[in-house]
Design a protein around this motif. Structure first.
Motif, PDB file in Angstrom:
ATOM      1  N   PRO A   1      -6.808   6.799 -11.052  1.00 57.27           N
ATOM      2  CA  PRO A   1      -6.770   5.823 -12.145  1.00 57.27           C
ATOM      3  C   PRO A   1      -5.841   4.667 -11.801  1.00 57.27           C
ATOM      4  CG  PRO A   1      -6.461   8.059 -12.964  1.00 57.27           C
ATOM      5  CD  PRO A   1      -6.378   8.135 -11.476  1.00 57.27           C
ATOM      6  N   GLY A   2      -6.268   3.443 -12.131  1.00 60.37           N
ATOM      7  CA  GLY A   2      -5.446   2.268 -11.918  1.00 60.37           C
ATOM      8  C   GLY A   2      -5.553   1.669 -10.525  1.00 60.37           C
ATOM      9  N   LYS A   3      -6.192   2.360  -9.592  1.00 60.97           N
ATOM     10  CA  LYS A   3      -6.360   1.845  -8.227  1.00 60.97           C
ATOM     11  C   LYS A   3      -7.767   1.250  -8.126  1.00 60.97           C
ATOM     12  CE  LYS A   3      -4.105   3.136  -4.743  1.00 60.97           C
ATOM     13  NZ  LYS A   3      -2.983   2.644  -3.922  1.00 60.97           N
ATOM     14  N   THR A   4      -7.859  -0.069  -8.047  1.00 61.31           N
ATOM     15  CA  THR A   4      -9.168  -0.735  -8.049  1.00 61.31           C
ATOM     16  C   THR A   4      -9.741  -0.789  -6.636  1.00 61.31           C
ATOM     17  OG1 THR A   4      -8.301  -2.949  -7.635  1.00 61.31           O
ATOM     18  CG2 THR A   4      -8.367  -2.219  -9.935  1.00 61.31           C
TER      19      THR A   4
ATOM     20  N   SER B   1       0.836  -1.194   0.000  1.00 60.36           N
ATOM     21  CA  SER B   1       0.000   0.000   0.000  1.00 60.36           C
ATOM     22  C   SER B   1       0.874   1.247   0.000  1.00 60.36           C
ATOM     23  CB  SER B   1      -0.917   0.000   1.215  1.00 60.36           C
ATOM     24  OG  SER B   1      -0.160  -0.119   2.393  1.00 60.36           O
ATOM     25  N   PRO B   2       0.927   1.967  -1.118  1.00 54.54           N
ATOM     26  CA  PRO B   2       1.728   3.187  -1.163  1.00 54.54           C
ATOM     27  C   PRO B   2       0.956   4.340  -0.550  1.00 54.54           C
ATOM     28  CG  PRO B   2       0.788   2.767  -3.324  1.00 54.54           C
ATOM     29  CD  PRO B   2       0.300   1.683  -2.408  1.00 54.54           C
ATOM     30  N   GLY B   3       1.635   5.132   0.285  1.00 49.15           N
ATOM     31  CA  GLY B   3       1.017   6.343   0.765  1.00 49.15           C
ATOM     32  C   GLY B   3      -0.053   6.126   1.808  1.00 49.15           C
ATOM     33  N   ASP B   4      -0.969   7.095   1.910  1.00 47.78           N
ATOM     34  CA  ASP B   4      -2.001   7.127   2.946  1.00 47.78           C
ATOM     35  C   ASP B   4      -3.095   6.127   2.637  1.00 47.78           C
ATOM     36  OD1 ASP B   4      -3.687   7.766   4.968  1.00 47.78           O
ATOM     37  OD2 ASP B   4      -4.313   9.708   4.150  1.00 47.78           O
ATOM     38  N   THR B   5      -3.374   5.222   3.565  1.00 47.97           N
ATOM     39  CA  THR B   5      -4.451   4.252   3.351  1.00 47.97           C
ATOM     40  C   THR B   5      -5.618   4.508   4.291  1.00 47.97           C
ATOM     41  OG1 THR B   5      -3.402   2.728   4.889  1.00 47.97           O
ATOM     42  CG2 THR B   5      -2.891   2.449   2.551  1.00 47.97           C
ATOM     43  N   SER B   6      -5.662   5.669   4.948  1.00 47.10           N
ATOM     44  CA  SER B   6      -6.768   5.960   5.860  1.00 47.10           C
ATOM     45  C   SER B   6      -8.060   6.096   5.077  1.00 47.10           C
ATOM     46  CB  SER B   6      -6.495   7.248   6.641  1.00 47.10           C
ATOM     47  OG  SER B   6      -6.650   8.363   5.791  1.00 47.10           O
ATOM     48  N   LEU B   7      -9.168   5.787   5.752  1.00 44.43           N
ATOM     49  CA  LEU B   7     -10.459   5.868   5.075  1.00 44.43           C
ATOM     50  C   LEU B   7     -10.838   7.310   4.761  1.00 44.43           C
ATOM     51  CD1 LEU B   7     -12.468   3.073   6.851  1.00 44.43           C
ATOM     52  CD2 LEU B   7     -11.918   3.231   4.454  1.00 44.43           C
ATOM     53  N   ASN B   8     -10.225   8.263   5.450  1.00 47.90           N
ATOM     54  CA  ASN B   8     -10.481   9.661   5.104  1.00 47.90           C
ATOM     55  C   ASN B   8      -9.969   9.978   3.703  1.00 47.90           C
ATOM     56  OD1 ASN B   8     -11.655  10.293   7.564  1.00 47.90           O
ATOM     57  ND2 ASN B   8      -9.674  10.740   8.537  1.00 47.90           N
ATOM     58  N   ALA B   9      -8.998   9.191   3.253  1.00 49.77           N
ATOM     59  CA  ALA B   9      -8.427   9.419   1.919  1.00 49.77           C
ATOM     60  C   ALA B   9      -9.052   8.517   0.863  1.00 49.77           C
ATOM     61  CB  ALA B   9      -6.923   9.193   1.962  1.00 49.77           C
ATOM     62  N   LEU B  10     -10.096   7.778   1.241  1.00 54.18           N
ATOM     63  CA  LEU B  10     -10.685   6.828   0.291  1.00 54.18           C
ATOM     64  C   LEU B  10     -11.258   7.522  -0.941  1.00 54.18           C
ATOM     65  CD1 LEU B  10     -12.520   4.072   2.343  1.00 54.18           C
ATOM     66  CD2 LEU B  10     -10.576   3.843   0.831  1.00 54.18           C
ATOM     67  N   GLU B  11     -11.881   8.678  -0.742  1.00 53.56           N
ATOM     68  CA  GLU B  11     -12.482   9.360  -1.887  1.00 53.56           C
ATOM     69  C   GLU B  11     -11.411   9.694  -2.924  1.00 53.56           C
ATOM     70  OE1 GLU B  11     -15.667   9.668  -2.557  1.00 53.56           O
ATOM     71  OE2 GLU B  11     -15.964   8.543  -0.722  1.00 53.56           O
ATOM     72  N   THR B  12     -10.231  10.117  -2.428  1.00 55.75           N
ATOM     73  CA  THR B  12      -9.134  10.424  -3.346  1.00 55.75           C
ATOM     74  C   THR B  12      -8.654   9.165  -4.045  1.00 55.75           C
ATOM     75  OG1 THR B  12      -8.448  12.169  -1.839  1.00 55.75           O
ATOM     76  CG2 THR B  12      -6.861  11.485  -3.507  1.00 55.75           C
ATOM     77  N   GLN B  13      -8.468   8.083  -3.241  1.00 56.87           N
ATOM     78  CA  GLN B  13      -7.961   6.832  -3.809  1.00 56.87           C
ATOM     79  C   GLN B  13      -8.933   6.252  -4.824  1.00 56.87           C
ATOM     80  OE1 GLN B  13      -6.067   3.829  -1.473  1.00 56.87           O
ATOM     81  NE2 GLN B  13      -5.890   5.178   0.296  1.00 56.87           N
ATOM     82  N   ARG B  14     -10.245   6.338  -4.505  1.00 56.16           N
ATOM     83  CA  ARG B  14     -11.233   5.725  -5.398  1.00 56.16           C
ATOM     84  C   ARG B  14     -11.314   6.468  -6.723  1.00 56.16           C
ATOM     85  NH1 ARG B  14     -16.109   5.039  -1.180  1.00 56.16           N
ATOM     86  NH2 ARG B  14     -17.301   4.197  -2.920  1.00 56.16           N
ATOM     87  N   GLY B  15     -10.814   7.695  -6.740  1.00 57.36           N
ATOM     88  CA  GLY B  15     -10.794   8.444  -7.988  1.00 57.36           C
ATOM     89  C   GLY B  15      -9.469   8.343  -8.713  1.00 57.36           C
TER      90      GLY B  15
END
Length: 322
Positions: free
Chosen positions: A33-36, A17-31
């Motif tokens: 590209p390439g991160k399923t 897991s690269p970088g921040d995996t907190s759920l507060n950052a989920l919206e960013t991660q879910r947007g």
């Protein structure tokens, strides 16, 4: 429910897991590209101590238009997803789980570890400032048990083989047994050793499967009725020949017989010596019912040979009863 369910069920994504995996950052991660959704959920599971477990619930439709339904369980959250492929259905299920976890994070701000709600504490309970236990490792014991339940295997068995060390620095050795497999681990508590053994077992299952998704299946049990009715070469030799010839390699004889008849033999060393100072071991045969025989000797290999000898004698008696 589809019979294919037994072939599916355990999914593990190997990416770190690269970088921040907190759920507060989920919206960013879910947007991103390439991160399923599967990868994001796996990262969250690794941090929170509950890896997601996927199960194929349905596989239907025509060959040109299939439909799959997968469920995912992570901690106390369960969701399902549907899609035209297994991957798509898993993604839908992971996406649904992420949405629930995101809502929980917004609702319960007290139950967090590094910005992630601790799924071991019920979400609806009020923590009142009680510190959550940090758990940086996946719940390997729970994952292994869930996997066994999904596949219809015998549940994992844990045995404390040895306790050593002074009271303030105890060391425990625990064996985890699953079907015909065995793994041993050491920890400074029974719980820690049990968890480490379960982690090693999961790694072994993935290794035997050749990938992170566990596809290994145990060999079916061989019934004694089959052994009695067998006219194969090794079984006939066992019936005819005595088992009292000195310096015989009974381990090799057992290996040849087990390969011929389709059962597995596992040797478990016992750390404690006999009162006479000899080594001990158990030989377990994946017959139905399971056969366990004890052996002793002046070395580990001699103890294995003695246990194999006892097991061969038992099979010889049972296979001759009409």
């Amino acid at each position: 429910m589809s019979s294919a369910m037994s072939q599916e069920g355990f999914q593990s994504v190997s990416e770190e897991s690269p970088g921040d995996t907190s759920l507060n950052a989920l919206e960013t991660q879910r947007g991103t590209p390439g991160k399923t959704p599967i990868q994001i959920l796996h990262e969250y599971g690794t941090k929170s101590g509950n890896l997601p477990v996927y199960v194929l619930e349905k596989a239907e439709g025509e060959a040109h238009q299939p439909s799959f339904v997968f469920s995912v369980k992570i901690g106390d959250v369960s969701c399902t997803g549907q899609g035209p492929s297994k991957k798509a259905a898993k993604h839908q299920a992971a996406e649904a789980a992420l949405s629930i976890l995101q809502q929980d994070n917004e609702t319960v701000c007290g139950n967090r570890v590094d910005g992630i709600p601790n799924r071991n504490i019920p979400v609806k309970s009020e923590s009142n400032g009680v510190a959550a236990e940090t758990n940086n490792h996946p719940n390997s014991v729970g994952i292994l048990q869930e996997l066994a339940l999904q596949r219809g295997w015998r549940l994992p068995e844990y045995t404390v083989l040895m306790e050593a060390g002074p009271p303030h620095k105890r060391e425990f050795t625990v064996t985890c047994r699953l079907e015909s497999l065995s793994e041993k681990a050491v920890g400074n508590s029974k719980k820690g050793a049990k968890k480490a053994a379960a982690e090693k077992m999961i790694a072994k299952l993935q290794s035997l499967s050749g990938c992170s998704e566990i596809t290994w299946m145990p060999k079916p049990s061989v019934r004694f009725e089959n052994l009695r009715n067998s006219s194969a070469e090794k079984m006939c030799l066992l019936r005819r020949n005595p088992l009292s010839i000195p310096n015989t390699d009974y381990i090799q004889l057992m290996l040849e017989l087990s390969n011929e008849q389709g059962f597995e033999v596992t040797y478990f060393d016992i750390d404690e010596l006999t009162v006479n100072g000899q080594y001990q071991c158990l030989a377990e045969l994946s017959t139905s019912p399971v056969t366990v025989c004890h052996g002793t000797g002046i070395s580990c290999s001699n103890a294995h040979n003695d246990a194999a000898h006892s097991a061969l004698q038992y099979i010889k008696i049972m296979a001759s009863i009409k």
